[in-house]
Design an enzyme around this catalytic site. Structure first.
Site, PDB file in Angstrom:
ATOM      1  N   HIS A  87     105.103  76.601 109.351  1.00 44.10           N
ATOM      2  CA  HIS A  87     105.656  75.368 108.765  1.00 44.10           C
ATOM      3  C   HIS A  87     104.589  74.763 107.859  1.00 44.10           C
ATOM      4  O   HIS A  87     103.392  74.924 108.108  1.00 44.10           O
ATOM      5  CB  HIS A  87     105.967  74.419 109.934  1.00 44.10           C
ATOM      6  CG  HIS A  87     106.736  73.199 109.574  1.00 44.10           C
ATOM      7  ND1 HIS A  87     106.134  72.060 109.090  1.00 44.10           N
ATOM      8  CD2 HIS A  87     108.061  72.931 109.648  1.00 44.10           C
ATOM      9  CE1 HIS A  87     107.059  71.136 108.889  1.00 44.10           C
ATOM     10  NE2 HIS A  87     108.243  71.633 109.226  1.00 44.10           N
ATOM     11  N   ASP A  97     101.276  75.858 117.724  1.00 43.45           N
ATOM     12  CA  ASP A  97     102.274  74.875 117.303  1.00 43.45           C
ATOM     13  C   ASP A  97     103.515  75.078 118.167  1.00 43.45           C
ATOM     14  O   ASP A  97     104.255  76.047 118.000  1.00 43.45           O
ATOM     15  CB  ASP A  97     102.564  75.099 115.809  1.00 43.45           C
ATOM     16  CG  ASP A  97     103.750  74.288 115.309  1.00 43.45           C
ATOM     17  OD1 ASP A  97     104.430  73.634 116.136  1.00 43.45           O
ATOM     18  OD2 ASP A  97     104.006  74.324 114.091  1.00 43.45           O
TER      19      ASP A  97
HETATM   20  N1  PMP Z   1     105.987  73.075 113.135  1.00 41.30           N
HETATM   21  C1  PMP Z   1     107.190  73.624 113.312  1.00 41.30           C
HETATM   22  C2  PMP Z   1     107.282  75.047 113.768  1.00 41.30           C
HETATM   23  C3  PMP Z   1     108.353  72.864 113.110  1.00 41.30           C
HETATM   24  O1  PMP Z   1     109.550  73.390 113.309  1.00 41.30           O
HETATM   25  C4  PMP Z   1     108.219  71.506 112.712  1.00 41.30           C
HETATM   26  C5  PMP Z   1     109.434  70.634 112.465  1.00 41.30           C
HETATM   27  N2  PMP Z   1     110.462  71.271 111.760  1.00 41.30           N
HETATM   28  C6  PMP Z   1     106.940  70.982 112.545  1.00 41.30           C
HETATM   29  C7  PMP Z   1     105.850  71.796 112.766  1.00 41.30           C
HETATM   30  C8  PMP Z   1     106.708  69.559 112.138  1.00 41.30           C
HETATM   31  O2  PMP Z   1     107.175  68.718 113.128  1.00 41.30           O
HETATM   32  P1  PMP Z   1     107.254  67.124 112.893  1.00 41.30           P
HETATM   33  O3  PMP Z   1     107.995  66.947 111.593  1.00 41.30           O
HETATM   34  O4  PMP Z   1     108.013  66.640 114.065  1.00 41.30           O
HETATM   35  O5  PMP Z   1     105.865  66.627 112.821  1.00 41.30           O
END
Ligand code: PMP
Length: 403
Positions: free
Chosen positions: A118, A197
């Site tokens: 991400h 993560d």
């Molecule tokens: N890492 C992954 C694998 C995610 O799916 C997400 C949210 N889609 C995030 C990080 C970021 O999460 P947040 O927007 O809740 O900080």
């Protein structure tokens, strides 16, 4: 577990005339009554600022807040609540780690992340590289869209200082072998740091940060039935002890004078300012809810539904699924050549089916696959066979209309 649906008021709503089928759980989950009620209860009966308060409500809020930290610690199997830092979510947790590691990195040091990471697990490391002269290297995928663990082991070298891996890819659904990859990083250099993560895994499978062997673990509350703006970063105590604080302000200090400041003990050293007190207390409520339903039960049910979804989508004409059927989290991402994902998502919405379309904050992955986006169906503990069947028949109808 069908009875769990009754706990989620929003699930019985409609989109126009169509009853809602909510399959956008990887983006955020709906909230159960116990969470909604806990939030109201907190603001009706407890609300006060925590720590150093002489009065009753402040003591009550402090007690509940620190009990919530203990709940998060137990949920993650952390050694101590001192290792739990409340954050606003996964993104905030990763940025905190990237900031506090700045003085530990030097030019030429290497950070490995994954091609399917991400953006929140890429950009903070790129910014760390800009500050320090370190280099960010992506771990490639195999043609089957698994992480290429052989290539990863080749990439590990004495300059590798940090490895940051998603437990489950939010765009592909692939569940990565994070325990083995962590062990490989530690074999490379005992002090190679590993951040996992857990944004897409924490609501779907039990986690034990000590068994995983990693150094940092992050997750978002809103993806595990808690309010937005909640989450936690787990870090190994001796590391957090050594690393410098990040944000300065109230609570993170021991003593402040213009001659110099000393810092508070863990975990408060990393929690400057008034935290999301109500949110953190309610995060613990959500984790207890998940424990009551039972992570093993949740995983078994979601895995069965994911397979049904996978098989049903695979049987539709022209649908390409990203990644293999087995070894995945609770989501399936598809591409239909000749059909734009946004058009498919919009038609599904007209039929009451909520899915997510686009690059899913994984532009490097999309570029590596030569696509602009996917249509993603993602499950939570409240989804049932009916949701999956309705999503499948709606997808079939939508594709017929679009071609
Ligand atoms: N890492 C992954 C694998 C995610 O799916 C997400 C949210 N889609 C995030 C990080 C970021 O999460 P947040 O927007 O809740 O900080």
């Amino acid at each position: 577990m069908t009875d769990e649906r009754a706990q989620f008021p929003l699930l019985s709503s409609s989109v126009g005339k169509a009853p809602l089928v909510y399959l956008d759980n990887a983006a955020t989950t709906q909230k159960p009554l116990c969470v909604l009620e806990a939030l109201e209860r907190y603001y009706r009966r407890v609300n006060a600022n925590i720590h150093r308060g002489a009065h009753y409500l402040s003591r009550l809020a402090t007690e509940q807040h620190e009990a919530a930290r203990q709940t998060v610690a137990e949920f993650l199997h952390a050694a101590s609540p001192r290792e739990i830092l409340f954050t606003s979510g996964t993104t905030a947790g990763i940025n905190l780690v990237a900031q506090v590691l700045t003085s530990s990195f030097k030019p030429g040091d290497e950070i490995l992340t994954t091609t399917d990471a991400h953006h929140s697990n890429i950009v903070p490391w790129q910014m760390l590289c800009e500050r320090t002269g370190a280099v960010l290297r992506p771990i490639p995928l195999t043609p089957e869209l698994r992480l290429d663990t052989a290539a990863y082991e080749q990439m590990l070298n004495p300059r590798t200082r940090l490895v940051a891996i998603p437990c489950v890819s939010n765009a592909l659904g692939a569940a990565h072998p994070v325990q083995q990859m962590t062990a490989a990083a530690k074999r490379n250099r005992r002090d190679t740091l590993v951040l996992l993560d857990g944004a897409q895994s924490t609501a779907h499978q039990a986690v034990d940060v000590q068994a995983l062997g990693c150094d940092f673990y992050v997750f978002s509350g809103h993806k595990i039935y808690a309010p937005t703006g909640t989450g936690a970063l787990w870090g190994r105590e001796e590391l957090l002890e050594q690393l410098p604080p990040w944000q300065g302000g109230g609570e993170m200090i021991a003593e402040v004078s213009f001659a110099g400041t000393t810092y508070n003990k863990l975990p408060f050293k990393y929690e400057a300012g008034t935290p999301n007190i109500g949110g953190n207390i309610v995060l613990a409520e959500a984790l207890r809810y998940v424990q009551r339903v039972g992570l093993e039960r949740i995983a078994a049910r979601e895995q069965a539904l994911t397979r049904r979804l996978y098989d049903g989508l695979a049987a539709l004409d022209g649908v390409q699924i990203l990644g293999a059927r087995e070894g995945r989290g609770a989501l399936v991402s598809i591409v239909v050549p000749g059909v734009h994902h946004y058009d498919l998502g919009t038609l599904l919405d007209h039929m009451g089916i909520a899915v997510r379309t686009g690059h899913h904050c994984c532009q490097p992955l999309m570029a590596s696959l030569g696509i602009t986006g996917t249509t993603r169906y993602s499950l939570a503990l409240y989804n049932n066979e009916d949701d999956v069947e309705r999503a499948l028949s709606a997808t079939r109808r939508a594709l017929d209309m679009l071609r």
